[in-house]
Design an enzyme around this catalytic site. Sequence first.
Site, PDB file in Angstrom:
ATOM      1  N   ARG A  72       0.866  -1.181   0.000  1.00 59.68           N
ATOM      2  CA  ARG A  72       0.000   0.000   0.000  1.00 59.68           C
ATOM      3  C   ARG A  72       0.901   1.229   0.000  1.00 59.68           C
ATOM      4  O   ARG A  72       1.573   1.487   0.995  1.00 59.68           O
ATOM      5  CB  ARG A  72      -0.899  -0.025   1.243  1.00 59.68           C
ATOM      6  CG  ARG A  72      -1.367   1.352   1.631  1.00 59.68           C
ATOM      7  CD  ARG A  72      -2.435   1.412   2.683  1.00 59.68           C
ATOM      8  NE  ARG A  72      -2.185   0.810   3.974  1.00 59.68           N
ATOM      9  CZ  ARG A  72      -1.484   1.367   4.969  1.00 59.68           C
ATOM     10  NH1 ARG A  72      -0.903   2.530   4.812  1.00 59.68           N
ATOM     11  NH2 ARG A  72      -1.357   0.755   6.126  1.00 59.68           N
ATOM     12  N   HIS A  74      -3.347   4.365   5.027  1.00 57.26           N
ATOM     13  CA  HIS A  74      -4.429   3.380   5.132  1.00 57.26           C
ATOM     14  C   HIS A  74      -5.737   3.993   4.634  1.00 57.26           C
ATOM     15  O   HIS A  74      -6.454   3.419   3.827  1.00 57.26           O
ATOM     16  CB  HIS A  74      -4.571   2.919   6.585  1.00 57.26           C
ATOM     17  CG  HIS A  74      -5.833   2.185   6.860  1.00 57.26           C
ATOM     18  ND1 HIS A  74      -6.091   0.937   6.334  1.00 57.26           N
ATOM     19  CD2 HIS A  74      -6.931   2.524   7.567  1.00 57.26           C
ATOM     20  CE1 HIS A  74      -7.296   0.542   6.717  1.00 57.26           C
ATOM     21  NE2 HIS A  74      -7.824   1.490   7.468  1.00 57.26           N
ATOM     22  N   TYR A 114       4.467   5.301  11.530  1.00 59.65           N
ATOM     23  CA  TYR A 114       4.822   3.890  11.730  1.00 59.65           C
ATOM     24  C   TYR A 114       5.688   3.259  10.649  1.00 59.65           C
ATOM     25  O   TYR A 114       6.099   2.123  10.779  1.00 59.65           O
ATOM     26  CB  TYR A 114       3.554   3.045  11.954  1.00 59.65           C
ATOM     27  CG  TYR A 114       2.489   3.162  10.865  1.00 59.65           C
ATOM     28  CD1 TYR A 114       2.590   2.422   9.691  1.00 59.65           C
ATOM     29  CD2 TYR A 114       1.381   3.987  11.030  1.00 59.65           C
ATOM     30  CE1 TYR A 114       1.621   2.512   8.706  1.00 59.65           C
ATOM     31  CE2 TYR A 114       0.400   4.090  10.039  1.00 59.65           C
ATOM     32  CZ  TYR A 114       0.523   3.353   8.886  1.00 59.65           C
ATOM     33  OH  TYR A 114      -0.425   3.446   7.912  1.00 59.65           O
TER      34      TYR A 114
HETATM   35  C1  LIG Z   1     -13.652  -6.246  12.625  1.00 61.64           C
HETATM   36  C2  LIG Z   1     -12.871  -5.002  12.360  1.00 61.64           C
HETATM   37  N1  LIG Z   1     -11.906  -4.625  13.219  1.00 61.64           N
HETATM   38  C3  LIG Z   1     -11.208  -3.494  13.005  1.00 61.64           C
HETATM   39  C4  LIG Z   1     -11.462  -2.723  11.914  1.00 61.64           C
HETATM   40  C5  LIG Z   1     -10.690  -1.423  11.699  1.00 61.64           C
HETATM   41  N2  LIG Z   1      -9.820  -1.547  10.541  1.00 61.64           N
HETATM   42  C6  LIG Z   1     -10.214  -1.137   9.318  1.00 61.64           C
HETATM   43  S1  LIG Z   1      -9.118  -1.519   8.148  1.00 61.64           S
HETATM   44  C7  LIG Z   1      -8.053  -2.197   9.263  1.00 61.64           C
HETATM   45  C8  LIG Z   1      -6.764  -2.795   8.768  1.00 61.64           C
HETATM   46  C9  LIG Z   1      -7.031  -3.882   7.785  1.00 61.64           C
HETATM   47  O1  LIG Z   1      -5.846  -4.401   7.310  1.00 61.64           O
HETATM   48  P1  LIG Z   1      -5.822  -5.483   6.171  1.00 61.64           P
HETATM   49  O2  LIG Z   1      -6.799  -6.576   6.470  1.00 61.64           O
HETATM   50  O3  LIG Z   1      -4.420  -5.891   5.988  1.00 61.64           O
HETATM   51  O4  LIG Z   1      -6.353  -4.733   4.881  1.00 61.64           O
HETATM   52  P2  LIG Z   1      -5.817  -3.370   4.237  1.00 61.64           P
HETATM   53  O5  LIG Z   1      -6.565  -2.250   4.907  1.00 61.64           O
HETATM   54  O6  LIG Z   1      -4.370  -3.302   4.442  1.00 61.64           O
HETATM   55  O7  LIG Z   1      -6.199  -3.446   2.798  1.00 61.64           O
HETATM   56  C10 LIG Z   1      -8.583  -2.128  10.541  1.00 61.64           C
HETATM   57  C11 LIG Z   1      -7.910  -2.592  11.755  1.00 61.64           C
HETATM   58  C12 LIG Z   1     -12.489  -3.143  11.038  1.00 61.64           C
HETATM   59  N3  LIG Z   1     -12.825  -2.438   9.952  1.00 61.64           N
HETATM   60  N4  LIG Z   1     -13.174  -4.283  11.277  1.00 61.64           N
END
Ligand SMILES: Cc1ncc(C[n+]2csc(CCOP(=O)(O)OP(=O)(O)O)c2C)c(N)n1
Lengths: 333, 375
Positions: B268, B272, B281
């Site tokens: 990415r 985020h 970070y």
């Molecule tokens: C159940 C849940 N817990 C926490 C979140 C908050 N949150 C949104 S995106 C994210 C990180 C997700 O990382 P990843 O699965 O690697 O996908 P990326 O965003 O990197 O595409 C978090 C912690 C959420 N949306 N749903």
Amino acid sequence: MTALTLGAAINAGLAKALENDDRVLLMGEDIGKLGGVFRVTDGLQQRFGAQRVVDTPLAEAGIVGTAVGLALRGYRPVVEIQFDGFVYPAFDQIVCQVAKLHYRSNGRIRMPLVIRIPWAGGVGAAEHHSESPEAYFVHTAGLRVVAASNPQDAHVMLQQAVASDDPVIFFEPKRLYHSKGEVDLDAALADAPPMHLARVAREGTDATIVTYGAQVRTALDAALAAEDEGISLEVIDLRSLSPIDMNTVAASVRKTGRVVVTHEAAREAGVGAELVASITEQCFSYLETPPQRVTGHDIPYPPSKLEKHHVPDLDRILFAVDRVLEREEEVLR
Amino acid sequence: MTYTQTQDSLTGGVPDQGEVLRVLEPDGSRVPDATLDPWVSDLSPHELRALHRDMVLTRRLDAEGVALQRQGQLALWAPCRGQEAVQVGTAHALAPGDFVFPSYREHGVLLGRGAQPADYVLAWRGEEHSAYDHTTINAAPPQIIIGAQSLHATGWAMGAQRDGSTDVAVAYYGDGATSQGDVNEAMVFASSFRAPVVFVCSNNQWAISEPVTVQAKYPIAGRAPGFGIPSLRIDGNDALACVAAMRWALDRARRGEGPSFIEAVTYRMGPHTTSDDPTRYREPAEVEAWAQRDPVERLEAYLRAEGILDDGGLEEVARAADALAAEVRAACIGATTRAPETMFDHVYAEPHGGLERQKAEYVEYLAGFEGEGSR
Ligand SMILES: Cc1ncc(C[n+]2csc(CCOP(=O)(O)OP(=O)(O)O)c2C)c(N)n1
């Protein structure tokens, strides 16, 4: 006294808890280096190390479930659920395990666990980021549920929650995270009012508004506006939703004879329903008019462009005040 | 075809971009790969140009999303820059009847499914929870609850299997999602029922501030075989590898061989979301290193070298990208917020007396302010 935002007041409370007891540890997603998505844990990992302030895998059932094990081992975990809407994956662990272990073990097992939840709406967030799930937890025996409405309370109640041998669901109103208030950082915890007691946030004589969390502020604004019309409103900040301090609520209702209950969560079977039922049981003969509820609608939290119609505002509260004061004719004229 | 564990990864080697299958090197040169080659050998120049075009469009759309957020038109945006190859490449391999279950970041997948300009922005603007009609683009509403869609995809696949169809479900999620119970439960179900589902994990190295090592001490693709699901670990910045892996997985599903797992190792490039500050970070050097592996430039270099794309072609694509961005902007800025009483609609499919009463009360309440302006 120091002026702190609600977020910073919690941060200071967490720091004290970590300092005072090395069995306290923080766990959650992004709480370390990033300091949490709301920066509530900012700087704590730097100060206390990654063993005490733990960035966990992205798994809420895992966070709460392992906290149960840590508590069994004598630790006092304070977990952060990143947003209200993400507590549901952990729901099973909270209601089946956290809430029941003390009871199931005839009191032998303690669950001194705090589950912090940035909570409720009004910040223009995306779906699942503005939920008010408090009724689910209030309905579950074995959990204590509290909601802070200002920095001083947030600072103190957080420490009280950590000190409690019961599991505490700790709701932090995210739309107040950046709002400032005076906090007494030096006061002894023992001198502070216990977190299960409600607070009379404003005294009044014509009607009582009972509320909690960010709605306390809205209710106080409504009381200020009502004052211009010569109406004196008492505002009760519940602080604790389980147990509810009915003594404080009932004393106020007996004094004013009229009551409006307001919260942002949906109405059906909500905390307001519980309040009105208890008020009716305990204060029936004192009531001049039927209690009124001003709540979120019984809908999923709407898209943010419509949230101002969902979260009760000053007007909706005043409208209900007019009803309990039997003034609605004037308003609708 | 299954992922085989190496000594390195068993002994705690950090799962990064090593040990991936690819057919395009970062500089765009074509390298052979016995696993992937059979699946991309037939790609025509026309298809290759379409692949490139959609990646450029996705990048432009993403830049527009960020710009609209900065201008206050969107409440939030989840950038996908750097992940165009995995999103567009895998979506290109799909048939119209297949059904995708995307996360919030899958703009390139939606593009591949034929989303309309407004579909990308209305949810981020706060107008709708999910703007597009899932039946017209065969895509479930974008998922925000991490990993939940993996179970839905598996169930959809179980349905397709029962119906005797060859349609395939695809679940898209990130590396962080693999920590969730739902994602693991989905693998159990998919494997037990041989469901025609493909799990595409875009391992972009970060779950907000947490590096992938917080979620996995072992390459993520290595987990699926433990559930009985074959997997591939591919270079997610190599569009051809993404097409190939997806075709491999879809073919298995259509032939009744059940689920497959793809770990696309990518990065990415941006924050985020637009509310995030990645400088807290991660190191600039890391971002810079990944910029050298850009998926769009890589495919472009390959297509130029092959004589499939020239300056004229690139200009045409750039114009198409600008046109899409303009349409998205117009759809965003032209959006009108619906009437407040509509928020009571669609809570239930059938009439619900309690809610109807509440709606009527609220409409009456709003009417009380008429002529006052907003008080
Ligand atoms: C159940 C849940 N817990 C926490 C979140 C908050 N949150 C949104 S995106 C994210 C990180 C997700 O990382 P990843 O699965 O690697 O996908 P990326 O965003 O990197 O595409 C978090 C912690 C959420 N949306 N749903």
